[in-house]
Every structure is written in structure tokens, then in C-alpha cells.
Design an enzyme around this catalytic site. Sequence first.
Site, PDB file in Angstrom:
ATOM      1  N   ASP A   1       0.838  -1.198   0.000  1.00 48.96           N
ATOM      2  CA  ASP A   1       0.000   0.000   0.000  1.00 48.96           C
ATOM      3  C   ASP A   1       0.871   1.246   0.000  1.00 48.96           C
ATOM      4  O   ASP A   1       2.044   1.192   0.355  1.00 48.96           O
ATOM      5  CB  ASP A   1      -0.871   0.022   1.268  1.00 48.96           C
ATOM      6  CG  ASP A   1      -2.098  -0.850   1.111  1.00 48.96           C
ATOM      7  OD1 ASP A   1      -2.397  -1.263  -0.022  1.00 48.96           O
ATOM      8  OD2 ASP A   1      -2.751  -1.104   2.141  1.00 48.96           O
TER       9      ASP A   1
ATOM     10  N   GLY B   1       0.668   0.626   9.107  1.00 43.90           N
ATOM     11  CA  GLY B   1       0.110   0.439  10.448  1.00 43.90           C
ATOM     12  C   GLY B   1      -0.213  -1.010  10.729  1.00 43.90           C
ATOM     13  O   GLY B   1       0.597  -1.900  10.472  1.00 43.90           O
TER      14      GLY B   1
ATOM     15  N   LYS C   1      -1.973   0.766  -7.923  1.00 44.38           N
ATOM     16  CA  LYS C   1      -1.839   0.847  -9.383  1.00 44.38           C
ATOM     17  C   LYS C   1      -2.271  -0.424 -10.102  1.00 44.38           C
ATOM     18  O   LYS C   1      -2.055  -0.556 -11.298  1.00 44.38           O
ATOM     19  CB  LYS C   1      -0.378   1.145  -9.745  1.00 44.38           C
ATOM     20  CG  LYS C   1       0.033   2.556  -9.391  1.00 44.38           C
ATOM     21  CD  LYS C   1       1.340   2.916 -10.062  1.00 44.38           C
ATOM     22  CE  LYS C   1       1.844   4.261  -9.599  1.00 44.38           C
ATOM     23  NZ  LYS C   1       3.300   4.238  -9.450  1.00 44.38           N
TER      24      LYS C   1
HETATM   25  N1  SAH Z   1      -3.935   0.466   9.024  1.00 44.83           N
HETATM   26  C1  SAH Z   1      -3.449   1.809   9.247  1.00 44.83           C
HETATM   27  C2  SAH Z   1      -4.502   2.858   8.992  1.00 44.83           C
HETATM   28  C3  SAH Z   1      -5.040   2.844   7.588  1.00 44.83           C
HETATM   29  S1  SAH Z   1      -6.194   4.123   7.286  1.00 44.83           S
HETATM   30  C4  SAH Z   1      -2.883   1.899  10.658  1.00 44.83           C
HETATM   31  O1  SAH Z   1      -3.115   1.016  11.499  1.00 44.83           O
HETATM   32  O2  SAH Z   1      -2.144   2.855  10.924  1.00 44.83           O
HETATM   33  C5  SAH Z   1      -5.152   5.361   6.628  1.00 44.83           C
HETATM   34  C6  SAH Z   1      -5.062   6.517   7.584  1.00 44.83           C
HETATM   35  O3  SAH Z   1      -4.173   6.245   8.626  1.00 44.83           O
HETATM   36  C7  SAH Z   1      -4.519   7.798   6.971  1.00 44.83           C
HETATM   37  O4  SAH Z   1      -5.495   8.500   6.238  1.00 44.83           O
HETATM   38  C8  SAH Z   1      -4.117   8.549   8.211  1.00 44.83           C
HETATM   39  O5  SAH Z   1      -5.236   9.086   8.872  1.00 44.83           O
HETATM   40  C9  SAH Z   1      -3.566   7.443   9.062  1.00 44.83           C
HETATM   41  N2  SAH Z   1      -2.100   7.294   8.916  1.00 44.83           N
HETATM   42  C10 SAH Z   1      -1.441   6.197   8.581  1.00 44.83           C
HETATM   43  N3  SAH Z   1      -0.110   6.398   8.626  1.00 44.83           N
HETATM   44  C11 SAH Z   1       0.064   7.673   9.029  1.00 44.83           C
HETATM   45  C12 SAH Z   1       1.190   8.477   9.277  1.00 44.83           C
HETATM   46  N4  SAH Z   1       2.438   8.008   9.134  1.00 44.83           N
HETATM   47  N5  SAH Z   1       0.995   9.750   9.708  1.00 44.83           N
HETATM   48  C13 SAH Z   1      -0.245  10.225   9.881  1.00 44.83           C
HETATM   49  N6  SAH Z   1      -1.343   9.511   9.646  1.00 44.83           N
HETATM   50  C14 SAH Z   1      -1.213   8.243   9.242  1.00 44.83           C
END
Ligand code: SAH
Length: 402
Positions: free
Chosen positions: A196, A250, A218
Site C-alpha cells: 500500500d 500500520g 496501481k
Molecule cells: N492500518 C493503518 C490505517 C489505515 S487508514 C494503521 O493502522 O495505521 C489510513 C489513515 O491512517 C490515513 O489516512 C491517516 O489518517 C492514518 N495514517 C497512517 N499512517 C500515518 C502516518 N504516518 N501519519 C499520519 N497519519 C497516518
Amino acid sequence: MSTDDAYLVGLRLAGKKVVVVGGGTVAQRRLPLLIASGADVHVITKAATPVVEALDGITLTLREFRDGDLEGAWYVIAATDDPAVNAAIVAEAESRRVFCVRADIAIEGTAVTPATLDYEGLSIGVLAGGEHRRSAAIRTAIREALQQGLIAEAGEDAPGVIKGGVALVGGGPGDPELMTVRGRRLLAHADVVVADRLAPQELLAELSPDIEVIDAAKIPYGRAMAQDAINNVLIDRAREGKFVVRLKGGDPFVFARGYEEIIACAEAGIPVTVVPGVTSAIAVPALAGVPVTHRGMNHEFVVVSGHVAPGHPESLTNWDALAAMTGTIVLLMAVERIEQFAKVLLEGGRPADTPVLVVQHGTTTAQRVLRSTLSEVPERIRSDGVRPPAIIVIGPVAAFGA
Ligand code: SAH
């Protein structure tokens, strides 16, 4: 003799009597591996640490060392805090022809303890002529190299080599050091990586050129939905016998559609391993100085997706309930609709001066931090040009770290 001359050996101690004299922190560090080896461990000590006292699987005798204590022993560790006692233990062990480690002056013992490491059926020991920091550092470096796949085992059948299937791996919030050890190890074994946008990009750059890297954003999807197209790529590659790492930002189950991929693979009969990740919802505020909870300040934190507006027919969020709570709200994917979220929270009773933290590109070199209040944050986000990805933290804790 000098420790340089030590002959490295593996002892099979199961059922054999081992005597450890001393019950302080030095003994405490040696005991778990001795117990795990199945040895009949006798600890003789004037005083034991609470951890040693609580250990299962040892015979603990609380008194001074005496002549005769080494009777029947196969191996001895002298780890008291009294050099004279340690010397006496080594002497008695020598007269009984039992190998003995002397913890305080290693060179005076007849045995030395290597820095050790167990890894997927390997036992690795390092001696460095008595330089403990060096042996420990090399041991740790070997462990990291194994975990990252920098040292590979020859042969397709080597244990630890993954032969196919899909691993759904959480890549952490962006900083490559915040990915789990297991995630790094599986990534090092991947044939194909489907990544991703928010997966740690530096890790992708490190991959060897023969690994196929597919940017999930993509993948051409024609009439199929994008998620279906991603599922199909995972399944197709796995069916070719490849080991596929599906790398997400994340944690794979926090607003990341990970479970949809699990279901699709399961329906196709493809085995899936899940590796949780450090979620940006907690880690990004933390590294910007804000804890999501603090004693006496909040007893809940709620992680909310902002991908639909309040009141939208598809919304599953009770914004009035969030407004009525006093705890922390962590908003993801909320930059675009921040005006609507702030409005509904203010109307529901959250104070206008509630602290708010906004972090864009958290944990990366591009990180930007903005501090504001609930009534002013929409305006600030626009005037500062904050763009996704960003985390918005609302609640008293957001005032920390300023
Ligand atoms: N699975 C991911 C979240 C996916 S949703 C997790 O657990 O972190 C995607 C959202 O996560 C983004 O729009 C933002 O709000 C947040 N996000 C993910 N990485 C980020 C980062 N490095 N800094 C700020 N926001 C982040």
C-alpha cells in the site's frame, strides 16, 4: 589457561545436577536457560532476589556455600558477590573434576559461558576471549541478520523458509524501525510484495531486484472493484507457488480491509499468516509527544474513521456519543471532512477549547505537527495546507508535549 583457549561445546544437561552458587542478579540471568535445558538445578545462596525465589524448577537452599555442595554435580556456576567464596567453589569443582564458571573473574574458571542465541532450531554461541560486550554485540548482530534474512540458509528445505501462501503484514506507521521483527523476517523471504501507499517505502527500496513489488494502488482493475483486483493478485501469485507478502501501513486490521483479503484467500484455499503492526492511531501521536491515555485524564480512547461524513447513510459512527464522552478521539482519514467532525462534536457538547493535535506523515522525515483547539482546528488545517495522511487527536491529552 586464558579464556582465549576455550573450547566451545554444547552440554546436554537434562536430568543432570547443576549447582549455581549465588542468587543475585548474575545467577538470575543464567538460570532460565539452565532450567530450559532440563538440568536438575540446585541454587545455594545466602540471599536470593525475588525473581530467583519465585523461579519454578530449581531447588533453592538459603545458606552459605559449604564443602560437599558440589557432590554429584556435572556443572557449576560460582556467582556469589564474594571473590573468596567464588575461588573456593572453583577449587572444590577442580578437585572433583567438574567444570566451573566463575562469574566475577571469568579467566579463573574452568568453563566460560558464551553469549547465546536460539533461532528456529539453531543454537549459536559466541565467545570473545572474555570481552562480554563484544560477544553479546556479535550475538545480537547475528540474530538481527537472521531475522532480516541477511544470513540465509542454503537449500529449499531449510527450516524457516516459507514455501508459499500469503502473509498479511502490518508495516507500522512509516519509520521502518517500527515494523515488527516477524514482519521484517517474512518480508526478507518474500517472492512478491503487494504494498500500500502507506507501507514503509524505505523497506521496499531495500528489496532485492528479483522480488516483484506491486503497488496496490496501481493494479488495473477494469470492471472489478479495486479490492477484488488486489485479492486476485494475491491469490494468483500464491497459486503460482510464490510467497506473497501483503504489506500494509500500520496494523492490517485497523481501517485497512485486511480481513476482506483473509476471507478471499480462505475461499481460494490459500493459507494466510497475519502479522500485526504498530498502528498509526497510537504510534503517530506517541512520537509527536502525545499519549492516547493518561491516568486521571481519560478512561477511554476511540479510534474513528473519517471516510464518511456524520449523518451519511453509510456512517456507522455515533457522533453524538463521541461528543458526550470526555475521552480521547483519534481520527483517521479525517482531513477532508474536519469541518463536519468539529461541528458535530462542538454541538454535542465538547468544549471549544478542547486541545487538538494534528500530525501529517507521522514518524517519517516529512512529519508535520500542528496544535490547535476544537473550534479552531478546521481553519488551521486549511490555512496550513495539511494533507492526508494525517492523524487528528482530540481531547485533553492532546495538550501534552507542546
Ligand atoms: N492500518 C493503518 C490505517 C489505515 S487508514 C494503521 O493502522 O495505521 C489510513 C489513515 O491512517 C490515513 O489516512 C491517516 O489518517 C492514518 N495514517 C497512517 N499512517 C500515518 C502516518 N504516518 N501519519 C499520519 N497519519 C497516518
